[in-house]
Design a protein around this motif. Structure first.
Motif, PDB file in Angstrom:
ATOM      1  N   VAL A   6       9.412   3.817  10.505  1.00 54.45           N
ATOM      2  CA  VAL A   6       8.357   4.772  10.851  1.00 54.45           C
ATOM      3  C   VAL A   6       8.449   5.088  12.335  1.00 54.45           C
ATOM      4  O   VAL A   6       8.393   4.179  13.170  1.00 54.45           O
ATOM      5  CB  VAL A   6       6.958   4.216  10.515  1.00 54.45           C
ATOM      6  CG1 VAL A   6       5.874   5.197  10.951  1.00 54.45           C
ATOM      7  CG2 VAL A   6       6.840   3.917   9.030  1.00 54.45           C
ATOM      8  N   LEU A  14      -1.822   0.025  10.623  1.00 57.75           N
ATOM      9  CA  LEU A  14      -1.038  -0.871   9.781  1.00 57.75           C
ATOM     10  C   LEU A  14      -2.001  -1.782   9.020  1.00 57.75           C
ATOM     11  O   LEU A  14      -2.791  -2.513   9.630  1.00 57.75           O
ATOM     12  CB  LEU A  14      -0.080  -1.705  10.632  1.00 57.75           C
ATOM     13  CG  LEU A  14       0.773  -2.741   9.898  1.00 57.75           C
ATOM     14  CD1 LEU A  14       1.682  -2.075   8.869  1.00 57.75           C
ATOM     15  CD2 LEU A  14       1.587  -3.560  10.887  1.00 57.75           C
ATOM     16  N   VAL A  36       0.353   2.950   7.478  1.00 51.24           N
ATOM     17  CA  VAL A  36       1.473   2.179   6.958  1.00 51.24           C
ATOM     18  C   VAL A  36       0.901   0.875   6.414  1.00 51.24           C
ATOM     19  O   VAL A  36      -0.115   0.374   6.911  1.00 51.24           O
ATOM     20  CB  VAL A  36       2.502   1.888   8.075  1.00 51.24           C
ATOM     21  CG1 VAL A  36       3.639   1.005   7.568  1.00 51.24           C
ATOM     22  CG2 VAL A  36       3.043   3.197   8.641  1.00 51.24           C
ATOM     23  N   PRO A  52      -0.150   4.964   1.603  1.00 49.24           N
ATOM     24  CA  PRO A  52       0.614   4.745   2.839  1.00 49.24           C
ATOM     25  C   PRO A  52       1.856   5.620   2.905  1.00 49.24           C
ATOM     26  O   PRO A  52       2.475   5.913   1.875  1.00 49.24           O
ATOM     27  CB  PRO A  52       0.995   3.259   2.756  1.00 49.24           C
ATOM     28  CG  PRO A  52       0.032   2.661   1.772  1.00 49.24           C
ATOM     29  CD  PRO A  52      -0.277   3.743   0.790  1.00 49.24           C
ATOM     30  N   ALA A  54       4.446   4.538   4.285  1.00 48.80           N
ATOM     31  CA  ALA A  54       5.505   3.552   4.085  1.00 48.80           C
ATOM     32  C   ALA A  54       4.858   2.211   3.776  1.00 48.80           C
ATOM     33  O   ALA A  54       3.791   1.883   4.309  1.00 48.80           O
ATOM     34  CB  ALA A  54       6.387   3.439   5.327  1.00 48.80           C
ATOM     35  N   ARG A  74       8.634   5.632  -0.680  1.00 44.37           N
ATOM     36  CA  ARG A  74       7.805   5.071   0.394  1.00 44.37           C
ATOM     37  C   ARG A  74       7.841   3.543   0.400  1.00 44.37           C
ATOM     38  O   ARG A  74       7.135   2.905   1.177  1.00 44.37           O
ATOM     39  CB  ARG A  74       6.355   5.548   0.256  1.00 44.37           C
ATOM     40  CG  ARG A  74       6.212   7.058   0.375  1.00 44.37           C
ATOM     41  CD  ARG A  74       4.760   7.485   0.487  1.00 44.37           C
ATOM     42  NE  ARG A  74       4.622   8.941   0.506  1.00 44.37           N
ATOM     43  CZ  ARG A  74       3.492   9.593   0.771  1.00 44.37           C
ATOM     44  NH1 ARG A  74       2.376   8.904   1.027  1.00 44.37           N
ATOM     45  NH2 ARG A  74       3.452  10.912   0.761  1.00 44.37           N
ATOM     46  N   ILE A  93       8.264  -0.214  13.206  1.00 46.63           N
ATOM     47  CA  ILE A  93       7.422   0.915  13.606  1.00 46.63           C
ATOM     48  C   ILE A  93       7.678   1.226  15.078  1.00 46.63           C
ATOM     49  O   ILE A  93       7.729   0.325  15.911  1.00 46.63           O
ATOM     50  CB  ILE A  93       5.929   0.600  13.400  1.00 46.63           C
ATOM     51  CG1 ILE A  93       5.604   0.418  11.913  1.00 46.63           C
ATOM     52  CG2 ILE A  93       5.055   1.709  13.990  1.00 46.63           C
ATOM     53  CD1 ILE A  93       4.191  -0.085  11.662  1.00 46.63           C
TER      54      ILE A  93
END
Length: 226
Positions: A6, A14, A36, A52, A54, A74, A93
Motif C-alpha cells: 500500500v 490500519l 487497510v 479494506p 488490502a 485485496r 505500508i
C-alpha cells in the motif's frame, strides 16, 4: 527491503484483530481515510461497513466467513511466522502516517509486541488508538497544544534521554530506560515541547489529543526518526 503493498500520499487506517471499540474505526477514518486490515482485523472492518483496500497477514486468524467477503485481489498473504501481523502490515505500508486500531487492549502480550513494533519500525509514523489513550513513538521534536493538567506519559523501550518544556516534571538531564527510570503520569502545565536524543521513547497521551497528535506528526518538525 520489504516490498510495499500500500502506497498512499494521505494517512492510512490500519485495523488489527484485537480490541476495537465502537467508535475507533470511524475516529481513525476521520483522519486517515484509506483503510487497510491486518489479518483478522478485516472482520472488524467489515462489521463496521468497510471493505479494506488490502488485507495483509499470515491469515491464521482470518475467519473463512470474512475471507469470502473480500475481493481476492485485496488479499496479500505473508507466510512467515517470525513477525506479528502488525509487523507484516506496517512494514508493507508507505504513508505519511498510520493510525492503528485493534492493537491496544485485549491481550497484554499482543500490546507489548505492538509497542516493540512502534520502536523497531519507527521510520513509519504510527499512532495506536486505545480506549482512553493514544500511543506512538516520539519523533526528535514534538510540540503539542496540551492544556494544564493533561496527562503526559513517557515510556522508554530503550535507554534514551531528552528535554522538555511545558511539563510539571521536566525531563532535562534524566536518563530513561525500561528497567530504570520511566516517565509515566507526568502532567502538562500548558503547551508542551518534548525533544528526544535518540530512539526508543513512547508517548502516551489522552485519546482526546488525537487530532493534535496527528497534526504535530504530519508537520515538518514532527518527522519520524530515520
Amino acid at each position: 527491503m520489504t516490498q510495499k503493498i500500500v502506497r498512499s500520499e494521505t494517512p492510512v487506517t490500519l485495523v488489527g484483530g484485537g480490541s476495537v471499540g465502537p467508535g475507533d474505526i470511524a475516529l481513525a477514518l476521520d483522519h486517515a481515510p484509506l483503510l487497510v486490515a491486518a489479518d483478522s482485523g478485516a472482520g472488524a472492518a467489515l462489521e463496521a461497513g468497510h471493505v479494506p483496500v488490502a488485507v495483509i497477514g499470515d491469515f491464521d486468524s482470518l475467519r473463512a466467513a470474512d475471507k469470502v467477503r473480500l475481493p481476492a485481489d485485496r488479499l496479500f498473504p505473508v507466510e512467515e511466522q517470525d513477525s506479528t501481523d502488525f509487523d507484516k502490515a506496517l512494514t508493507r505500508i508507505s504513508a505519511p502516517l498510520v493510525l492503528g486500531v485493534g492493537f491496544l487492549g485485549a491481550r497484554v502480550d499482543h500490546q507489548l509486541a505492538a509497542f516493540s513494533t512502534l520502536v523497531r519500525f519507527r521510520h513509519q509514523s504510527c499512532v495506536l488508538i486505545g480506549q482512553h489513550e493514544v500511543v506512538f513513538h516520539l519523533p526528535p521534536r514534538l510540540a503539542l497544544p496540551t492544556r494544564a493538567g493533561d496527562v503526559v506519559s513517557l515510556f522508554p523501550m530503550a535507554r534514551v534521554s531528552g528535554r522538555s518544556t511545558g511539563l510539571l516534571w521536566p525531563i532535562d538531564g534524566l536518563m530513561f530506560e525500561p528497567a530504570g527510570r520511566i516517565g509515566t503520569s507526568n502532567r502538562a502545565t500548558g503547551p508542551a515541547v518534548i525533544e528526544t536524543h535518540g530512539p526508543g521513547l513512547l508517548g502516551i497521551f489522552p485519546r482526546e489529543a488525537l487530532g493534535d497528535v496527528v497534526a504535530a506528526l504530519r508537520s515538518p518538525a514532527g518527522a519520524a526518526l530515520p
